[in-house]
Design an enzyme around this catalytic site. Structure first.
Site, mmCIF file in Angstrom:
data_model
loop_
_atom_site.group_PDB
_atom_site.id
_atom_site.type_symbol
_atom_site.label_atom_id
_atom_site.label_comp_id
_atom_site.label_asym_id
_atom_site.label_seq_id
_atom_site.Cartn_x
_atom_site.Cartn_y
_atom_site.Cartn_z
ATOM 1 N N LYS A 19 -13.224 -38.743 4.310
ATOM 2 C CA LYS A 19 -12.804 -39.265 5.617
ATOM 3 C C LYS A 19 -11.291 -39.504 5.716
ATOM 4 C CE LYS A 19 -17.223 -41.185 6.908
ATOM 5 N NZ LYS A 19 -18.013 -42.302 7.383
ATOM 6 N N THR A 54 -18.000 -36.768 5.917
ATOM 7 C CA THR A 54 -18.509 -37.975 5.273
ATOM 8 C C THR A 54 -17.919 -38.154 3.880
ATOM 9 O OG1 THR A 54 -20.504 -39.270 4.830
ATOM 10 C CG2 THR A 54 -20.743 -36.899 4.603
#
Ligand code: ATR
Length: 274
Positions: free
Chosen positions: A66, A62
């Site tokens: 990413k 996250t």
């Protein structure tokens, strides 16, 4: 023990461990555990190594990693490549592969919202003006899906260059200055982090949408459940949705990739996240 992990920074707020551990128990995967780990950029290489060495079976990635994780991976699944965004890692035939389950997670959510009974396409946003706010890590996945569904996309980000960067990939989008908006918006999607804290507001006037239930205001934020962006839309009489469905759908795709089990969305799971 089969170990799974979500990595990010910050990571405290992540509900992924709660959700995945719930499913692991529900589907009797008693040898599996899902944890969260706050990491720094320098740790990314080691995370991938842990997957390669089977110390980790699966990883969710996250904010803000990413894109940063990509150089360390052996292969990218097609939509991870297209969006340059990876939120799931899994080893396939000795290669650590980066997947993007955010994009199908969002796509499934809008297909459920706008089912199309008249053609082979599961969903049609043909002719709809969609105003996307933000150009952060997840925005590329949103635009990819919207474009595939035939929408007309307007994009605005505080830092205009980041929106222009996305336009290089998705050439049909129209970039607007921060604070400006298209004359007609059928759907407005907030992909920024504005609203994560209570008093934050997006200062764009949508009062011309007053009383129109056909206008949809969509916030990708799911915690808090109702941001000011959604509160104001509700007061105007517009339709609203928060990010919970997309969060659930992306998690379903990751879980089924790792375990070959497709979990259902039931009341229990909704209650768990509420
Ligand atoms: P990243 O950009 O590192 O991927 P993100 O959390 O995915 O991080 O994205 C944050 C998004 O929210 C960005 O679009 C950011 O705008 P900038 O690109 O200009 O930074 C946006 N954002 C965050 N706080 C904001 C604010 N106070 N006003 C306007 N936009 C904001």
């Amino acid at each position: 023990m089969k170990k799974y992990l979500v990595i990010g920074n910050p990571i405290k707020h992540s509900l992924s461990p709660l959700l995945h551990n719930h499913w692991m128990k529900k589907y009797s995967l008693f040898d599996s555990i899902y944890e969260k780990r706050k990491i720094e950029e320098k740790d990314l290489k080691n995370i991938v190594k842990e997957v390669r060495n089977n110390e980790l079976v699966g990883v969710n990635v996250t904010v803000p990693f990413k894109k940063l994780i990509i150089p360390f991976l052996d292969e990218l699944h097609f939509n991870a490549k297209k969006t340059e965004s990876v939120n799931t890692l899994f080893k396939v035939e000795n290669k650590v592969v980066g997947y993007n389950t955010d994009e199908p997670g969002f796509n499934k959510t809008i297909q459920d919202l706008f089912p199309n009974k008249n053609s082979l396409m599961a969903c049609s946003l043909e002719g709809k003006n969609i105003f996307v706010l933000g150009a952060g890590g997840v925005t590329s996945s949103i635009i990819y899906s919207l474009e595939n569904n035939g929408a007309k996309i307007f994009l605005s980000n505080r830092t205009r260059e980041k929106a222009e960067e996305l336009k290089k990939k998705y050439t049909k989008i129209k970039v607007l200055d921060w604070g400006k908006r298209p004359l007609v918006c059928d759907i407005v999607i907030n992909t920024t982090s504005i609203g994560l804290t209570k008093n934050e507001k997006i200062n764009i006037d949508f009062s011309d949408c007053n009383g129109d239930k056909n206008k949809l205001f969509y916030d990708l934020i799911y915690n808090p459940k109702e941001t000011n962006f959604l509160k104001e839309a509700k007061l105007r009489g517009n339709s609203t949705i928060n990010g919970q469905r997309m969060f659930l759908n992306q998690a379903i795709y990751a879980f089924s990739l790792w375990t070959k089990i497709t979990p259902e969305i039931d009341e229990e799971v909704i209650k768990l996240l509420d």
